[in-house]
Each structure stands twice: as C-alpha cells, then as structure tokens.
Design a protein around this motif. Structure first.
Motif, PDB file in Angstrom:
ATOM      1  N   GLN A 149     -26.713 -27.991 -73.332  1.00  0.00           N
ATOM      2  CA  GLN A 149     -27.942 -29.212 -73.038  1.00  0.00           C
ATOM      3  C   GLN A 149     -27.548 -30.544 -73.879  1.00  0.00           C
ATOM      4  O   GLN A 149     -27.679 -31.303 -73.618  1.00  0.00           O
ATOM      5  N   PRO A 150     -27.524 -30.253 -75.331  1.00  0.00           N
ATOM      6  CA  PRO A 150     -27.526 -31.449 -76.149  1.00  0.00           C
ATOM      7  C   PRO A 150     -26.352 -32.324 -75.813  1.00  0.00           C
ATOM      8  O   PRO A 150     -26.424 -33.499 -76.023  1.00  0.00           O
ATOM      9  N   PHE A 151     -25.187 -31.622 -75.405  1.00  0.00           N
ATOM     10  CA  PHE A 151     -23.768 -32.354 -75.270  1.00  0.00           C
ATOM     11  C   PHE A 151     -23.937 -33.219 -73.853  1.00  0.00           C
ATOM     12  O   PHE A 151     -23.686 -34.298 -73.903  1.00  0.00           O
ATOM     13  N   ASP A 152     -25.052 -32.497 -73.000  1.00  0.00           N
ATOM     14  CA  ASP A 152     -25.182 -33.065 -71.780  1.00  0.00           C
ATOM     15  C   ASP A 152     -25.941 -34.238 -71.663  1.00  0.00           C
ATOM     16  O   ASP A 152     -25.555 -35.182 -71.104  1.00  0.00           O
ATOM     17  N   THR A 153     -27.166 -34.285 -72.681  1.00  0.00           N
ATOM     18  CA  THR A 153     -27.940 -35.387 -72.765  1.00  0.00           C
ATOM     19  C   THR A 153     -27.072 -36.407 -73.135  1.00  0.00           C
ATOM     20  O   THR A 153     -27.561 -37.806 -72.981  1.00  0.00           O
ATOM     21  N   ILE A 154     -26.462 -36.150 -74.312  1.00  0.00           N
ATOM     22  CA  ILE A 154     -25.666 -37.202 -74.970  1.00  0.00           C
ATOM     23  C   ILE A 154     -24.868 -37.829 -73.997  1.00  0.00           C
ATOM     24  O   ILE A 154     -24.718 -39.116 -73.937  1.00  0.00           O
ATOM     25  N   LYS A 155     -23.992 -37.133 -72.914  1.00  0.00           N
ATOM     26  CA  LYS A 155     -23.247 -37.684 -71.977  1.00  0.00           C
ATOM     27  C   LYS A 155     -23.935 -38.469 -71.150  1.00  0.00           C
ATOM     28  O   LYS A 155     -23.547 -39.610 -70.948  1.00  0.00           O
ATOM     29  N   VAL A 156     -24.908 -38.098 -70.880  1.00  0.00           N
ATOM     30  CA  VAL A 156     -25.873 -38.835 -69.850  1.00  0.00           C
ATOM     31  C   VAL A 156     -26.507 -40.224 -70.422  1.00  0.00           C
ATOM     32  O   VAL A 156     -26.390 -41.383 -69.772  1.00  0.00           O
ATOM     33  N   ARG A 157     -26.753 -40.279 -71.678  1.00  0.00           N
ATOM     34  CA  ARG A 157     -27.327 -41.407 -72.445  1.00  0.00           C
ATOM     35  C   ARG A 157     -26.258 -42.241 -72.538  1.00  0.00           C
ATOM     36  O   ARG A 157     -26.367 -43.631 -72.279  1.00  0.00           O
ATOM     37  N   LEU A 158     -24.971 -41.964 -72.803  1.00  0.00           N
ATOM     38  CA  LEU A 158     -23.619 -42.661 -72.979  1.00  0.00           C
ATOM     39  C   LEU A 158     -23.512 -43.428 -71.572  1.00  0.00           C
ATOM     40  O   LEU A 158     -23.129 -44.463 -71.620  1.00  0.00           O
ATOM     41  N   GLN A 159     -23.655 -42.623 -70.675  1.00  0.00           N
ATOM     42  CA  GLN A 159     -23.215 -43.021 -69.166  1.00  0.00           C
ATOM     43  C   GLN A 159     -23.819 -44.128 -68.692  1.00  0.00           C
ATOM     44  O   GLN A 159     -23.793 -45.182 -68.004  1.00  0.00           O
ATOM     45  N   THR A 160     -25.341 -43.803 -68.861  1.00  0.00           N
ATOM     46  CA  THR A 160     -26.544 -44.674 -68.403  1.00  0.00           C
ATOM     47  C   THR A 160     -27.004 -45.774 -69.175  1.00  0.00           C
ATOM     48  O   THR A 160     -27.821 -46.397 -68.810  1.00  0.00           O
ATOM     49  N   GLN A 161     -27.082 -45.774 -70.468  1.00  0.00           N
ATOM     50  CA  GLN A 161     -27.681 -46.764 -71.284  1.00  0.00           C
ATOM     51  C   GLN A 161     -26.576 -47.719 -72.107  1.00  0.00           C
ATOM     52  O   GLN A 161     -26.248 -47.526 -73.323  1.00  0.00           O
ATOM     53  N   PRO A 162     -25.918 -48.721 -71.288  1.00  0.00           N
ATOM     54  CA  PRO A 162     -24.699 -49.360 -71.931  1.00  0.00           C
ATOM     55  C   PRO A 162     -25.375 -50.201 -73.150  1.00  0.00           C
ATOM     56  O   PRO A 162     -26.190 -50.738 -73.263  1.00  0.00           O
ATOM     57  N   GLY A 163     -24.494 -50.119 -74.149  1.00  0.00           N
ATOM     58  CA  GLY A 163     -24.649 -50.842 -75.599  1.00  0.00           C
ATOM     59  C   GLY A 163     -25.874 -50.382 -76.443  1.00  0.00           C
ATOM     60  O   GLY A 163     -25.910 -50.909 -77.468  1.00  0.00           O
ATOM     61  N   LYS A 164     -26.401 -49.212 -76.147  1.00  0.00           N
ATOM     62  CA  LYS A 164     -27.330 -48.669 -76.698  1.00  0.00           C
ATOM     63  C   LYS A 164     -26.934 -47.974 -77.852  1.00  0.00           C
ATOM     64  O   LYS A 164     -27.513 -47.721 -79.172  1.00  0.00           O
ATOM     65  N   TYR A 165     -25.896 -47.169 -77.919  1.00  0.00           N
ATOM     66  CA  TYR A 165     -25.320 -46.193 -78.662  1.00  0.00           C
ATOM     67  C   TYR A 165     -23.863 -46.706 -78.926  1.00  0.00           C
ATOM     68  O   TYR A 165     -23.009 -46.978 -78.007  1.00  0.00           O
ATOM     69  N   ARG A 166     -23.450 -46.353 -80.348  1.00  0.00           N
ATOM     70  CA  ARG A 166     -22.037 -46.744 -80.474  1.00  0.00           C
ATOM     71  C   ARG A 166     -21.095 -45.655 -80.591  1.00  0.00           C
ATOM     72  O   ARG A 166     -19.967 -45.970 -80.794  1.00  0.00           O
ATOM     73  N   GLY A 167     -21.562 -44.540 -80.154  1.00  0.00           N
ATOM     74  CA  GLY A 167     -20.546 -43.374 -79.840  1.00  0.00           C
ATOM     75  C   GLY A 167     -21.333 -42.061 -79.892  1.00  0.00           C
ATOM     76  O   GLY A 167     -22.714 -41.870 -80.086  1.00  0.00           O
ATOM     77  N   ILE A 168     -20.811 -40.860 -79.767  1.00  0.00           N
ATOM     78  CA  ILE A 168     -21.403 -39.812 -79.896  1.00  0.00           C
ATOM     79  C   ILE A 168     -22.396 -39.311 -80.999  1.00  0.00           C
ATOM     80  O   ILE A 168     -23.281 -39.004 -80.704  1.00  0.00           O
ATOM     81  N   TRP A 169     -21.934 -39.399 -82.142  1.00  0.00           N
ATOM     82  CA  TRP A 169     -22.630 -39.304 -83.360  1.00  0.00           C
ATOM     83  C   TRP A 169     -23.922 -40.306 -83.556  1.00  0.00           C
ATOM     84  O   TRP A 169     -25.020 -39.777 -83.910  1.00  0.00           O
ATOM     85  N   ASN A 170     -23.514 -41.475 -83.181  1.00  0.00           N
ATOM     86  CA  ASN A 170     -24.778 -42.341 -83.292  1.00  0.00           C
ATOM     87  C   ASN A 170     -25.678 -42.073 -82.255  1.00  0.00           C
ATOM     88  O   ASN A 170     -27.001 -42.153 -82.570  1.00  0.00           O
ATOM     89  N   CYS A 171     -25.292 -41.506 -81.113  1.00  0.00           N
ATOM     90  CA  CYS A 171     -26.291 -41.139 -79.975  1.00  0.00           C
ATOM     91  C   CYS A 171     -27.000 -40.099 -80.449  1.00  0.00           C
ATOM     92  O   CYS A 171     -28.215 -39.955 -80.240  1.00  0.00           O
ATOM     93  N   PHE A 172     -26.501 -38.993 -81.098  1.00  0.00           N
ATOM     94  CA  PHE A 172     -27.064 -37.741 -81.318  1.00  0.00           C
ATOM     95  C   PHE A 172     -28.162 -38.069 -82.347  1.00  0.00           C
ATOM     96  O   PHE A 172     -29.309 -37.746 -82.470  1.00  0.00           O
ATOM     97  N   THR A 173     -27.503 -38.856 -83.545  1.00  0.00           N
ATOM     98  CA  THR A 173     -28.688 -39.136 -84.594  1.00  0.00           C
ATOM     99  C   THR A 173     -29.800 -39.946 -84.148  1.00  0.00           C
ATOM    100  O   THR A 173     -30.974 -39.968 -84.708  1.00  0.00           O
TER     101      THR A 173
END
Length: 278
Positions: free
Chosen positions: A10-34
């Motif tokens: 689930q955490p991986f899936d949440t990160i995936k969905v955030r990266l897919q749907t929130q353009p420009g908000k996160y710099r990558g996987i680790w930044n999205c996670f933190t």
C-alpha cells in the motif's frame, strides 16, 4: 498472504498514485515518501487501504478461477492459451476492480499535506467514497474509469500469465516434482515476481491515465477530463511524454514481492487441494 501483500504494497501504491496525479508536487519516490510522512504522518501512506483489503480475495478468486476454467476450455496449455485465458480473466474482474480502485484512489488523494482530521476530509473510508459517489452520480459515477481499467487489465493479466508460463517452462524449467522443494519455490517466487513486473511495465501508461480520471473530481470538484483521449491529450500537452511513466519505479518495486507471493501461494494451495482430493 493477501492481507500481508496489501500492508507491504500500500505505501508503494500511494506513492505511485501521488506521483501520477500530483504533477510538480514531488521530486521523486523518496521525496514523496518523506513529504507524506512529514505532512500527513505514516497514516497518509495507508490511505484507501480498506478497499484493496475488502476486494483482494474476491479479485484473486475471480482471476485465478476464470483463468483456470478458460485454460480447461481450451483443452491445452500453450503460451497463447495462457495469454488469452489471462486476458479474459482480467476483463471479467474489471467489474469489481474498477469501483474498488476508484474508492482507493480518491482516498489516496484527499487531504494532501494535512494530518488526518475528520473535518478536513470529504470521505471517511473507501465505502464512504462509493456511497457518496453513488448518491451524487449514480452507478455511472462509481464506474468512472471503467473503460480505461478494462484497457489496462485485459493485456496486463494476459501478459501476466503468459510471461509466468514462459519463465517457468522455458527459462527456469520448473517441474511439478519441485513444487515443495526449495529450488522449486525459488523458481515460482522469481517467475511470479518478474511476471508482475512485466504486466505493469506493459500497461503502465494506461494506469497513469486511469489514476488521473479516477482522482478527477475528488470531493465534488468539477471534472477536468471528459474521457480517456481528452485526459491523455491534456497530460501530454502540459507535462510531456514522461508523464505516462511517472511513478513506475515505485510500482515495479511493489510488483515483485506482491506477485511473487501471490503466484507461489496460489500454486502451492492448488496443488495441495488437488493432491488431497485425489
């Protein structure tokens, strides 16, 4: 096994969905996670988890049951029949998968940047998402994204079962006599994990579009996309071709362990029940 897979994935899936749907908000996987952990606590990584927890067993039963029955109807096991039976199973389970993922996605993208406080979120659970969506838009609203789900799931499960067949029979030369031995289990785990990665890699752009369509309108906001082509066109125009593969690393990291466990446990259980019945 299914519950453990959801908890781990689930955490991986949440990160995936955030990266897919929130353009420009996160710099990558680790930044999205933190960022999620810092702003929303660890709970933010598990938003929408009740939906896959409730639907996973049913979906797996449909997929593996329909695939097995379709293979039996073909009367022979080849890479083609594995692909065709898997594709058919994927199409059938889309009826359950589509509203389940709609609920999960809307839960994952609400309350971004805030700790979970009841008066700051629209939906209290995945079931609440479907209840409120049905009240506002009827059954059609609950099945928003059904067509793109079908477009994703049909080739995904076809390639899933076909690649597993190729890996076990040709690459690893797996034999039933190895089923309960360490060597055999390792072959099944590896083949299952790689098959999951293959199926996701092939259909990932469709998954990105699906996430955008199902996240669209969350909380009663106006819809931005009128359909699949309109969504793809707007994404391409605003964010470039790379948008269709955003978040794929997180997805592949999740795909290997989850699908390795799924295929192995299903085959071990099937073999056990067949042997016990005989």
């Amino acid at each position: 096994m299914g519950v453990a897979g959801v908890l781990v994935g689930q955490p991986f899936d949440t990160i995936k969905v955030r990266l897919q749907t929130q353009p420009g908000k996160y710099r990558g996987i680790w930044n999205c996670f933190t960022t999620i952990v810092k702003q929303e606590t660890v709970h933010g990584l598990f938003k929408g988890m009740s939906s896959p927890l409730l639907g996973l067993s049913l979906i797996n039963a449909i997929v593996f049951g329909v695939q097995a029955q379709t293979i039996a109807a073909f009367g022979r096991e080849t890479t083609f029949t594995h692909f065709a039976s898997g594709a058919f199973a994927g199409a059938v389970q889309s009826v359950i998968c589509s509203p389940m993922e709609l609920a999960k996605t809307k839960m994952q993208v609400q309350g971004i940047g805030t700790k979970v406080v009841k008066d700051k979120v629209v939906y209290s659970s995945s079931v609440d998402v479907l209840r409120k969506t049905f009240r506002a838009e009827g059954l059609k609203g609950c099945y928003r994204g059904m067509l793109i789900t079908l477009i994703r799931e049909t080739p995904a499960f076809g390639s899933y079962f076909a690649s597993y067949d190729i890996l076990t029979s040709v690459v690893f030369k797996f034999e039933t006599s190895q089923m309960y031995k360490k060597e055999g289990i390792m072959k099944m785990l590896t083949a299952g994990g790689l098959s999951g990665m293959v199926s996701w890699a092939i259909t990932y752009p469709a998954d990105v579009i699906k996430s955008r369509i199902q996240a669209d309108g969350t909380g009663g906001r106006p819809y931005k996309y009128s359909g699949i082509m309109d969504c793809a066109r707007q994404m391409q125009k605003k964010e470039g071709s790379g948008v269709f593969f955003r978040g794929i690393t997180s997805t592949l990291l999740r795909a290997f362990p989850v699908n390795a466990a799924t295929f192995t446990v299903v085959h071990l259980c099937t073999q056990y029940f067949v042997s016990h019945h005989n």
